[in-house]
Design a protein around this motif. Structure first.
Motif, PDB file in Angstrom:
ATOM      1  N   HIS A  15      25.020   1.986  -3.895  1.00  0.00           N
ATOM      2  CA  HIS A  15      25.374   2.334  -3.238  1.00  0.00           C
ATOM      3  C   HIS A  15      23.818   2.482  -1.280  1.00  0.00           C
ATOM      4  O   HIS A  15      23.569   1.842  -0.615  1.00  0.00           O
ATOM      5  N   ASN A  36      27.418   6.615  -0.429  1.00  0.00           N
ATOM      6  CA  ASN A  36      28.265   6.368  -1.138  1.00  0.00           C
ATOM      7  C   ASN A  36      29.688   5.774  -0.273  1.00  0.00           C
ATOM      8  O   ASN A  36      30.375   5.030   0.180  1.00  0.00           O
ATOM      9  N   THR A  48      29.687   2.817   2.775  1.00  0.00           N
ATOM     10  CA  THR A  48      29.787   1.434   2.137  1.00  0.00           C
ATOM     11  C   THR A  48      31.153   1.421   1.179  1.00  0.00           C
ATOM     12  O   THR A  48      31.494   0.143   0.887  1.00  0.00           O
TER      13      THR A  48
END
Length: 222
Positions: free
Chosen positions: A24, A85, A88
């Protein structure tokens, strides 16, 4: 056997979580214009800062020192990893990232370098010296002793005269003292003289020190 399986499962979980977070961060860096090897360097930088801050935090806790600075850099690295995190997860268009994200990604190397430098090069406080520890003596005290002997002659110390120990005080029970008074009166009536310690010892059947103490009580001596 069960413990080995549990440890292996935790290790696998950590590897999976680390790989996903790494990917990520790479995707965010690439979307922000950091292509090639630079996009792969970003997740490494974030993870290293996170580990360095956590290690410094544990050292400061052990020594009892303030942990505010370590917590600050740990939070910064965790926010960078967690933010990538979340970003995405479909909340951000990676084909058209906002300008603030490009600025944040471009400024991350300088921020990570500053944080890592402060965490690594801040001196760790040493444990305070024990005030009860024995003092460190000179490794070779012979020269000092030689000079002292040449300059000052030894002064003889007078021998201490032993002091004789005082006999322990004898406690006279009140009942025994009252009985001794009666015996002393009877003796004085019969002989016309005060009773002495030897006679008291014989009449009462008490030890010598007790008889002496009774005689002193009867004659009014200290």
């Amino acid at each position: 056997m069960a413990r080995s399986i549990r440890l292996d499962a935790v290790l696998v979980q950590a590897v999976i979580a680390g790989a996903l977070s790494f990917a990520h961060l790479h995707d965010i860096a690439a979307a922000a214009g950091q292509d090639g090897w630079k996009a792969w360097a970003y997740p490494i930088s974030v993870d290293l800062l996170l580990v360095a801050a956590w290690r410094r935090l544990r050292i400061l806790r052990t020594t009892g020192e303030p942990t505010r600075a370590a917590w600050t850099w740990f939070t910064v690295a965790l926010a960078a990893s967690l933010g990538a995190n979340v970003a995405t997860a479909g909340l951000l268009d990676l084909n058209d990232v906002p300008a603030w994200l490009r600025i944040a990604v471009a400024g991350w190397p300088a921020l990570a370098f500053l944080g890592g430098t402060l965490l690594v090069h801040t001196p760790t406080p040493s444990a305070p010296a024990d005030p009860m520890a024995a003092p460190v003596l000179d490794a070779d005290p012979t020269p000092d002793i030689a000079v002292t002997r040449e300059e000052t002659a030894p002064v003889p110390t007078p021998e201490a005269t032993p002091v004789p120990a005082l006999p322990p005080a004898v406690s006279v029970p009140p009942a025994l003292l009252a009985h001794a008074h009666k015996v002393a009166e009877t003796h004085h009536t019969a002989t016309g003289t005060p009773i002495d310690a030897d006679t008291l010892r014989t009449r009462l059947g008490v030890p010598g020190p007790m008889a002496d103490a009774l005689a002193q009580q009867l004659t009014g001596k200290d």
